[in-house]
Motif scaffolding. Structure first.
Motif, short mmCIF file in Angstrom:
data_model
loop_
_atom_site.label_atom_id
_atom_site.label_comp_id
_atom_site.label_asym_id
_atom_site.label_seq_id
_atom_site.Cartn_x
_atom_site.Cartn_y
_atom_site.Cartn_z
N THR A 194 -8.96 99.91 -27.90
CA THR A 194 -7.52 99.73 -28.09
C THR A 194 -6.73 100.87 -27.43
O THR A 194 -5.68 100.65 -26.83
N MET A 195 -7.28 102.07 -27.51
CA MET A 195 -6.60 103.24 -26.95
C MET A 195 -6.72 103.29 -25.43
O MET A 195 -5.81 103.75 -24.74
N TYR A 196 -7.87 102.82 -24.88
CA TYR A 196 -8.10 102.89 -23.43
C TYR A 196 -8.61 101.53 -22.92
O TYR A 196 -9.75 101.40 -22.47
N PRO A 197 -7.76 100.50 -22.97
CA PRO A 197 -8.21 99.16 -22.54
C PRO A 197 -8.62 99.10 -21.08
O PRO A 197 -9.45 98.26 -20.70
N GLU A 198 -8.06 99.98 -20.24
CA GLU A 198 -8.39 99.94 -18.81
C GLU A 198 -9.85 100.31 -18.55
O GLU A 198 -10.39 100.00 -17.48
N LEU A 199 -10.51 100.97 -19.50
CA LEU A 199 -11.91 101.35 -19.32
C LEU A 199 -12.87 100.22 -19.67
O LEU A 199 -14.08 100.35 -19.46
N PHE A 200 -12.34 99.12 -20.18
CA PHE A 200 -13.20 98.03 -20.66
C PHE A 200 -12.84 96.69 -20.02
O PHE A 200 -13.05 95.64 -20.62
N GLU A 201 -12.31 96.74 -18.81
CA GLU A 201 -11.93 95.50 -18.13
C GLU A 201 -13.12 94.72 -17.61
O GLU A 201 -13.03 93.52 -17.38
N ASN A 202 -14.26 95.40 -17.42
CA ASN A 202 -15.43 94.75 -16.82
C ASN A 202 -16.53 94.49 -17.85
O ASN A 202 -17.72 94.58 -17.54
N THR A 203 -16.14 94.19 -19.08
CA THR A 203 -17.14 93.91 -20.10
C THR A 203 -16.62 92.86 -21.07
O THR A 203 -15.41 92.77 -21.33
N ASP A 204 -17.53 92.06 -21.60
CA ASP A 204 -17.20 91.10 -22.65
C ASP A 204 -17.45 91.68 -24.03
O ASP A 204 -17.22 91.02 -25.04
N TYR A 205 -17.94 92.93 -24.08
CA TYR A 205 -18.29 93.57 -25.35
C TYR A 205 -17.66 94.96 -25.43
O TYR A 205 -18.37 95.97 -25.50
N PRO A 206 -16.34 95.06 -25.41
CA PRO A 206 -15.70 96.39 -25.38
C PRO A 206 -16.06 97.26 -26.58
O PRO A 206 -16.38 98.44 -26.42
N GLY A 207 -15.99 96.70 -27.79
CA GLY A 207 -16.32 97.49 -28.97
C GLY A 207 -17.76 97.94 -28.98
O GLY A 207 -18.08 99.09 -29.32
N ALA A 208 -18.66 97.03 -28.61
CA ALA A 208 -20.09 97.36 -28.58
C ALA A 208 -20.39 98.43 -27.55
O ALA A 208 -21.15 99.37 -27.80
N ASP A 209 -19.81 98.30 -26.36
CA ASP A 209 -20.05 99.30 -25.32
C ASP A 209 -19.56 100.68 -25.76
O ASP A 209 -20.22 101.70 -25.52
N ALA A 210 -18.39 100.72 -26.41
CA ALA A 210 -17.86 101.99 -26.89
C ALA A 210 -18.79 102.62 -27.92
O ALA A 210 -19.09 103.82 -27.86
N LEU A 211 -19.27 101.80 -28.87
CA LEU A 211 -20.14 102.34 -29.91
C LEU A 211 -21.50 102.74 -29.35
O LEU A 211 -22.11 103.73 -29.79
#
Length: 496
Positions: free
Chosen positions: A217-234
């Motif tokens: 949520t804070m850095y959406p631009e870092l997760f444009e190339n994934t379908d699993y943004p929360g999982a990748d962050a964790l």
């Protein structure tokens, strides 16, 4: 018609032999069942075979019946043919329905590698998937989305652990981190390491359990190339905290266990203290929805199982106690999913599982994962290391990540040594004690489990046995809640 019957009998014989081969190899069965294409092919084939069998039975009756039959004889013959077609087609129809349901479940849970994006998932070689990987690390997260929480699956991962598996021996170490670990660091080569150079900080508590939702949520631009943004962050956070590369994630919605447990007909666990259903320590209404009584081998329905997993109101050990119960519940669900239950309630169980689990493991990796599961079973060594606030110097508010890396590496090495010792050839006769090799003292038995120690591995099965625990706090437990009285062989329960 005769030739068609011979062909069908030959196909059934071949299928029967193939079924025996598959059932003698559980890993092959599991691997096949998880392949969507295979299961759809089997489902369609069963329908075709059922249709052909019905045609053969009806055709044979119409061709071979005598023309001089009376009306009563024709009626009896028709009933006999109807029963025979039902006996033949019903099992095939049920098997086809189960195959279609399995294909749907597999397709929903495990998408194709080509149709999903991940910034953290590995790429495997088809010939030897684990050739260049000494360990496979799978993040297991439990999302608590109950009343008063966000409705999106897993936005608060209150339970987090990682299974670190040796690809050769199957020796497994479960690394369990508390939800309130503050300011977790990220993998050095990840984009979040640059975004949070001093550790994760969301402007609030900065807990590890907030990374899944808040970092993307804070850095959406870092997760444009994934379908699993929360999982990748964790996963990046787990890599930074543990020092181990994370390959896959599996997210289990703890509240989704209600449907699964009900579909299974309940689950049996050990309840070590009266567990409060509902309420919170801040509101002073602990147990407002009732209590789960203490006692070994308690059979719980879905709602009670959910409270067993997520109640924190009077839990001994706070978050650590809840983490432990959630691990025990998941183990119990796996252990008690017997074949008879799976067959009679298969569709309900499959539907519940589909609502409960999310993962980035693709279809193309399933065979390798199933093979790895077989190595874990064969290795027979599963240990756990937990980091508990206030024990052995661990502090959730100011964790020493270098020390955690060292302790985890040591625990992995100890787990490897354990499986190697287990698989080593045993001497035919015990070696006599000498001055250099004295006999080891007999182990001291204890009625109460040892306190969890950060940085030391423990056997998972040991933590789920029955042992009385004193509830946290001075909450009033109504007299209507049964009091468990242990036999003489068990430790006496302190009266409340």
């Amino acid at each position: 018609m005769h030739r068609l019957g011979v062909i069908l009998l030959t196909l059934i014989l071949v299928a029967f032999i193939a079924l025996i081969i598959v059932l003698r190899n559980p890993l092959l069965t599991a691997g096949s069942a998880l392949q969507t294409g295979w299961m759809r092919t089997i489902a369609i084939s069963l329908i075709v075979v059922a249709g052909l069998w019905v045609s053969v039975i009806i055709g044979t009756y119409l061709v071979s019946r005598p023309r001089t039959l009376s009306n009563g004889q024709r009626t009896i013959g028709g009933i006999a043919v109807g029963l025979l077609t039902f006996i033949v087609s019903a099992p095939l129809a049920v098997a086809s329905a189960y195959s279609f349901e399995t294909a749907r479940l597999s397709s929903d849970l495990f998408g194709s590698e080509n149709n999903s994006q991940s910034q953290t998932r590995p790429t495997l070689e088809k010939n030897d998937p684990w050739a260049d990987k000494e360990r496979v690390n799978i993040l297991l997260a439990g999302g608590d989305s109950g009343a008063g929480r966000e409705t999106e699956l897993g936005v608060r991962t209150d339970t987090m652990m990682m299974a670190s598996i040796d690809t050769k021996t199957g020796a497994t170490l479960i690394i369990q981190l508390p939800r309130n670990l503050q300011y977790p660091i990220f993998a050095p080569d990840s984009p979040l390491a640059q975004a949070f150079p001093y550790g994760f900080d969301d402007g609030s508590d900065a807990f590890l359990s907030s990374v899944w939702e808040d970092a993307p949520t804070m850095y959406p631009e870092l997760f444009e190339n994934t379908d699993y943004p929360g999982a990748d962050a964790l996963k990046w956070a787990f890599e930074g905290v543990t020092g181990q590369k994370v390959d896959y994630f599996v997210l289990v919605n703890i509240d989704g266990l209600v449907k699964l447990v009900d579909a299974m007909g309940g689950v049996t666990v050990n309840v070590n203290f009266p567990i409060a259903k509902g309420g919170s320590t801040s509101d002073g209404n602990c147990g407002e929805l009732g209590w789960i009584p203490e006692g070994p081998t308690q059979h719980l329905g879905g709602d009670d199982a959910m409270w067993y997993a997520r109640s924190r109101c009077n839990s001994p050990g706070g978050d650590f106690g809840r983490m432990q119960r959630q691990s025990c519940l998941v183990n119990a669900v796996i252990d008690q999913a017997d074949p008879a239950t799976m067959l009679t309630r298969y569709e309900d169980i499959a539907q519940a599982a589909g609502d409960m689990v999310s993962t980035d493991i693709p279809q193309e990796h399933l065979s390798a994962i199933v093979d790895l599961a077989g190595r874990i079973q064969k290795g027979g060594v599963v240990n756990r290391i937990s980091f508990v606030h206030g024990i052995n110097g661990y502090d959730s508010s100011a964790p020493d990540f270098d020390q955690m890396h060292t302790e985890i590496s040591d625990a992995i090495a100890a787990t490897q040594e354990q499986v190697e010792a287990k698989n080593a050839p045993q001497p035919t006769e015990p070696a006599p004690a000498t001055t250099e090799t004295a006999e080891a003292p007999a182990p001291v038995e204890s009625d109460t489990p040892a306190e969890p120690i950060s940085g030391e591995a423990e056997n998972v099965a040991d933590s789920c046995g029955y042992h009385h625990e004193e509830p946290e706090g001075d909450w009033y437990i109504p007299d209507s809640v049964p009091v468990y009285t242990p036999p003489d062989s068990e430790p006496a329960q302190t009266q409340r």
